[in-house]
Design a protein around this motif. Structure first.
Motif, PDB file in Angstrom:
ATOM      1  N   LEU A 123       0.828  -1.210   0.000  1.00 40.94           N
ATOM      2  CA  LEU A 123       0.000   0.000   0.000  1.00 40.94           C
ATOM      3  C   LEU A 123       0.864   1.263   0.000  1.00 40.94           C
ATOM      4  N   GLN A 124       1.967   1.242   0.759  1.00 41.74           N
ATOM      5  CA  GLN A 124       2.855   2.406   0.780  1.00 41.74           C
ATOM      6  C   GLN A 124       3.337   2.749  -0.622  1.00 41.74           C
ATOM      7  N   GLN A 125       3.735   1.718  -1.371  1.00 49.25           N
ATOM      8  CA  GLN A 125       4.263   1.968  -2.718  1.00 49.25           C
ATOM      9  C   GLN A 125       3.186   2.498  -3.659  1.00 49.25           C
ATOM     10  N   ALA A 126       2.007   1.870  -3.615  1.00 44.69           N
ATOM     11  CA  ALA A 126       0.928   2.306  -4.502  1.00 44.69           C
ATOM     12  C   ALA A 126       0.521   3.740  -4.171  1.00 44.69           C
ATOM     13  N   ASP A 127       0.383   4.026  -2.869  1.00 46.39           N
ATOM     14  CA  ASP A 127      -0.029   5.359  -2.427  1.00 46.39           C
ATOM     15  C   ASP A 127       0.990   6.409  -2.862  1.00 46.39           C
ATOM     16  N   ASN A 128       2.267   6.039  -2.751  1.00 44.73           N
ATOM     17  CA  ASN A 128       3.330   6.969  -3.107  1.00 44.73           C
ATOM     18  C   ASN A 128       3.285   7.329  -4.596  1.00 44.73           C
ATOM     19  N   ILE A 129       3.071   6.328  -5.443  1.00 44.46           N
ATOM     20  CA  ILE A 129       2.975   6.579  -6.886  1.00 44.46           C
ATOM     21  C   ILE A 129       1.778   7.484  -7.183  1.00 44.46           C
ATOM     22  N   TYR A 130       0.671   7.165  -6.541  1.00 45.95           N
ATOM     23  CA  TYR A 130      -0.562   7.925  -6.751  1.00 45.95           C
ATOM     24  C   TYR A 130      -0.360   9.414  -6.431  1.00 45.95           C
ATOM     25  N   ILE A 131       0.158   9.678  -5.225  1.00 50.53           N
ATOM     26  CA  ILE A 131       0.332  11.074  -4.799  1.00 50.53           C
ATOM     27  C   ILE A 131       1.400  11.776  -5.653  1.00 50.53           C
ATOM     28  N   GLN A 182      -3.658  -8.922  -6.036  1.00 54.57           N
ATOM     29  CA  GLN A 182      -4.574  -8.012  -5.329  1.00 54.57           C
ATOM     30  C   GLN A 182      -4.951  -6.787  -6.139  1.00 54.57           C
ATOM     31  N   VAL A 183      -5.941  -6.045  -5.600  1.00 55.85           N
ATOM     32  CA  VAL A 183      -6.515  -4.892  -6.289  1.00 55.85           C
ATOM     33  C   VAL A 183      -6.332  -3.634  -5.444  1.00 55.85           C
ATOM     34  N   ILE A 184      -5.942  -2.551  -6.099  1.00 57.60           N
ATOM     35  CA  ILE A 184      -5.847  -1.243  -5.430  1.00 57.60           C
ATOM     36  C   ILE A 184      -7.049  -0.399  -5.848  1.00 57.60           C
ATOM     37  N   ALA A 185      -7.669   0.284  -4.881  1.00 59.85           N
ATOM     38  CA  ALA A 185      -8.700   1.272  -5.211  1.00 59.85           C
ATOM     39  C   ALA A 185      -8.112   2.650  -4.948  1.00 59.85           C
ATOM     40  N   LEU A 186      -8.355   3.582  -5.859  1.00 64.57           N
ATOM     41  CA  LEU A 186      -7.884   4.947  -5.667  1.00 64.57           C
ATOM     42  C   LEU A 186      -9.065   5.809  -5.237  1.00 64.57           C
ATOM     43  N   ARG A 187      -8.818   6.715  -4.302  1.00 70.57           N
ATOM     44  CA  ARG A 187      -9.873   7.599  -3.809  1.00 70.57           C
ATOM     45  C   ARG A 187      -9.365   9.032  -3.885  1.00 70.57           C
ATOM     46  N   LEU A 200      -5.302   9.154 -14.834  1.00 68.85           N
ATOM     47  CA  LEU A 200      -5.655   7.858 -14.247  1.00 68.85           C
ATOM     48  C   LEU A 200      -4.942   6.725 -14.982  1.00 68.85           C
ATOM     49  N   ARG A 201      -4.849   6.856 -16.306  1.00 71.46           N
ATOM     50  CA  ARG A 201      -4.183   5.831 -17.104  1.00 71.46           C
ATOM     51  C   ARG A 201      -2.722   5.682 -16.658  1.00 71.46           C
ATOM     52  N   ARG A 202      -2.041   6.823 -16.459  1.00 74.16           N
ATOM     53  CA  ARG A 202      -0.631   6.775 -16.070  1.00 74.16           C
ATOM     54  C   ARG A 202      -0.474   6.172 -14.672  1.00 74.16           C
ATOM     55  N   ILE A 203      -1.352   6.588 -13.753  1.00 76.78           N
ATOM     56  CA  ILE A 203      -1.255   6.077 -12.380  1.00 76.78           C
ATOM     57  C   ILE A 203      -1.468   4.560 -12.379  1.00 76.78           C
ATOM     58  N   SER A 204      -2.490   4.124 -13.093  1.00 71.30           N
ATOM     59  CA  SER A 204      -2.806   2.703 -13.122  1.00 71.30           C
ATOM     60  C   SER A 204      -1.655   1.898 -13.720  1.00 71.30           C
ATOM     61  N   SER A 205      -1.115   2.417 -14.810  1.00 78.13           N
ATOM     62  CA  SER A 205      -0.035   1.680 -15.463  1.00 78.13           C
ATOM     63  C   SER A 205       1.202   1.623 -14.571  1.00 78.13           C
ATOM     64  N   ARG A 206       1.502   2.731 -13.889  1.00 78.84           N
ATOM     65  CA  ARG A 206       2.668   2.697 -13.002  1.00 78.84           C
ATOM     66  C   ARG A 206       2.456   1.735 -11.831  1.00 78.84           C
ATOM     67  N   VAL A 227      -6.248  -1.928 -10.925  1.00 75.94           N
ATOM     68  CA  VAL A 227      -6.477  -0.672 -10.210  1.00 75.94           C
ATOM     69  C   VAL A 227      -7.884  -0.182 -10.537  1.00 75.94           C
ATOM     70  N   THR A 228      -8.635   0.220  -9.495  1.00 73.77           N
ATOM     71  CA  THR A 228      -9.980   0.758  -9.727  1.00 73.77           C
ATOM     72  C   THR A 228     -10.055   2.170  -9.161  1.00 73.77           C
TER      73      THR A 228
END
Ligand code: XMP
Length: 530
Positions: free
Chosen positions: A429-437, A473-478, A498-504, A515-516
């Motif tokens: 989760l830390q990694q996914a969250d970091n990419i997102y932000i 597993q699946v990540i949801a973005l909020r 969103l496309r870039r975030i999901s792909s990364r 990613v949803t």
């Protein structure tokens, strides 16, 4: 100071806000406050709206002594009816509740060429306003005259013939009344004669002097910092006031964002000079959280463990202080105070008048802090709204990206891992969250969003990578936009972001193949998933 008497309307705190936006200090008190208990002399009084009707048996009423203080009074909605009722006017139930936009026409006083009332000076002949009431006046009280009316409310705005008493049926405090802030400005600045002195520049000077006075020449203060806006601003302010006699403690609970503890340390300690100890208690927290799924249990464990760790650290600081005191010379005194970053909305929440439709509390902080520590509380931000805290932070030279930071819940990533908490899940989760932000910041969208974060779902989904099938597993973005977090809308991202975030995320985070994006508003959803 403007005194706002709160009769329980959901908009009462907004009246306080609008006064502050005119740089006039305003304080909210329950409507039942007796004059003898008010320790300052207000320059004007505003009576708020209310879910009650003045004729209800148990309806709240203000101390009638307010009309003899010789200060201007403005009644809003129920406040108008309360004023009329106390002055023996007639209030009736409407045939229907009036709820929505209305056009107020201002009455010219005297001849056609004469001007409108001082309350509406310079606002033209009519304006759009927001109405929300079930009662209205059927006749003005004696000695009052009409200064504004709408198609359905002949007494939408009244003024006393000789005293500075005003009443308006509409709500000037809500943004649906576009010129409402100006109406409040006319009342507090022109009619009450308040000066626009309430600024953060003034606040800093006064607050630092106040902190120095209450701490005395040697008292020490401890406080927890999280890296969030409130605790950082409070810590920097304490540092300005008493230097190293303020000890900040940051507890790394193992469910912070990626590299958070390190970054906070660098910013608070190295850049801002605050005397900070970072306690790495991540092993203790993670071992107690291991396998826990129930959100309330996660919150409880984190809250209690936080108290254990903080108290142990405070005891070390106190022991060191006692040792210094024994050795004489450079003694800086004992730890007597605990800093808390309480803001005005929390204060309002605890003092406001609870009407029949008392609001449902949506805030669940890691409370219960330090019940048995023998420390006195010091709360330098308790008079401030969030945006005032941000302005204060900028004046204290706290870097802009920090001042604009999204809120982060006390229980951290533990309530964003929907299944059991484990080290592996935290890392994913830390990694996914970091990419997102990171991507949100790169796109320049961070400040348009009130809060954004990733959530790790407790499900597995099928995917394909190269020639083989994956089951991961699946990540949801909020991401939400909101004024006050009581209601919120999901944020509409440009699709390419969103496309870039999901792909990364699917490429860079091992264990995630899908990613949803969460398109739920609050209500009926909440901001967090747990
Ligand atoms: P909800 O999910 O209630 O969130 O719509 C509203 C705001 O409160 C934050 N939140 C928390 N903050 N401890 C906190 O310190 C908590 O347990 C907690 N739960 C929700 C949430 O991040 C949002 O800003």
């Amino acid at each position: 100071t403007i005194l706002i008497l709160d009769f329980g309307s959901q908009y009462s705190h907004l009246i306080t806000r609008r006064c502050r936006e005119h740089n006039v200090y305003a304080e909210l008190m329950p409507c039942t406050t007796q004059l003898k208990d008010i320790k300052f002399k207000p320059k004007g009084i505003i009576l708020s709206g209310s879910p009650y009707s003045v004729y209800d048996k148990d309806s709240p009423h203000a101390d009638p002594g307010i009309y003899d203080l010789g200060v201007p009074i403005l009644g809003i909605c129920y406040g108008l009816q309360e004023m009329a009722w106390q002055m023996k006017g007639t209030v009736d139930k409407c045939d229907h509740r009036e709820y929505g936009f209305a056009q107020v026409k201002m009455t010219k006083i005297g001849s056609e060429n004469a001007s409108v009332d001082a309350l509406f000076e310079g606002l033209g002949d009519e304006m759009q306003v927001w109405m929300s009431h079930g009662d209205q006046l059927s006749a003005p009280p004696p000695d009052f005259h009409v200064i504004g009316y709408t198609a359905s409310a002949p007494y939408a705005a009244l003024a006393h013939n000789s005293k500075p008493f005003y009443g308006i049926q509409f709500h000037p405090e809500v943004t649906h009344s576009p010129r409402g802030k100006e109406v409040i400005g006319r009342f507090i600045l022109n009619i009450c004669g308040c000066q626009s002195h309430w600024t953060m520049e003034e606040f800093i000077g006064k607050e630092i002097a106040r902190i120095r006075e209450i701490c005395g020449p040697s008292g020490r203060v401890i406080g927890a910092v999280s890296g969030g806006v409130d605790s950082t601003v409070a810590a920097k302010l304490m540092h300005e006031a008493i230097g190293d006699r303020f000890h900040a403690i940051m507890v790394d609970n193992g469910v912070l964002r990626l590299n958070e503890a390190k970054q906070v340390n660098e910013m608070l300690n190295k850049d801002l000079g605050v005397n900070l100890t970072v306690v790495d208690a991540s092993n203790l927290f993670l071992s107690r959280l291991e396998g826990i799924e129930d959100p309330e249990q996660k919150r409880k464990i984190i809250g209690n463990t936080f108290i254990n760790v903080f108290e142990a650290e405070a005891a070390k600081i106190e022991a060191a202080a006692a040792e210094e005191e024994k050795n004489g010379a450079a003694a800086k005194g004992r730890v007597e105070w605990l800093l808390q970053g309480t803001l005005y909305p929390d204060v309002i929440e605890s003092i406001s008048f609870k009407g029949p439709s008392a609001t449902i509390k949506t805030h669940h902080n890691v409370g219960g802090l330090l019940k048995d520590m023998k420390l006195k509380l010091i709360e330098p931000l308790r008079e401030l709204f969030k945006d005032e805290v941000r302005a204060l932070g900028r004046l204290l030279a706290i870097p802009a990206p920090l001042v604009q930071r999204h809120p982060f819940p006390g229980p951290g990533l533990a309530i964003r891992i929907l299944g059991p908490v484990t080290r592996e899940q935290v890392m994913i989760l830390q990694q996914a969250d970091n990419i997102y932000i990171e991507e949100i910041r790169k796109a320049g969208l961070y400040d348009q969003i009130a809060q954004a974060f990733a959530v790790l779902l407790p499900v597995k989904a099928v995917g394909v990578m190269g020639d083989s099938r994956t089951y991961e597993q699946v990540i949801a973005l909020r991401a939400v936009q909101t004024e006050d977090f009581m209601t919120a809308d999901w944020y509409v991202f440009p699709p390419e972001i969103l496309r870039r975030i999901s792909s990364r995320i699917t490429n860079e985070v091992a264990g995630i193949n899908r990613v949803t994006y969460d398109i739920s508003s609050k209500p009926p959803a909440t901001v967090e998933w747990l």
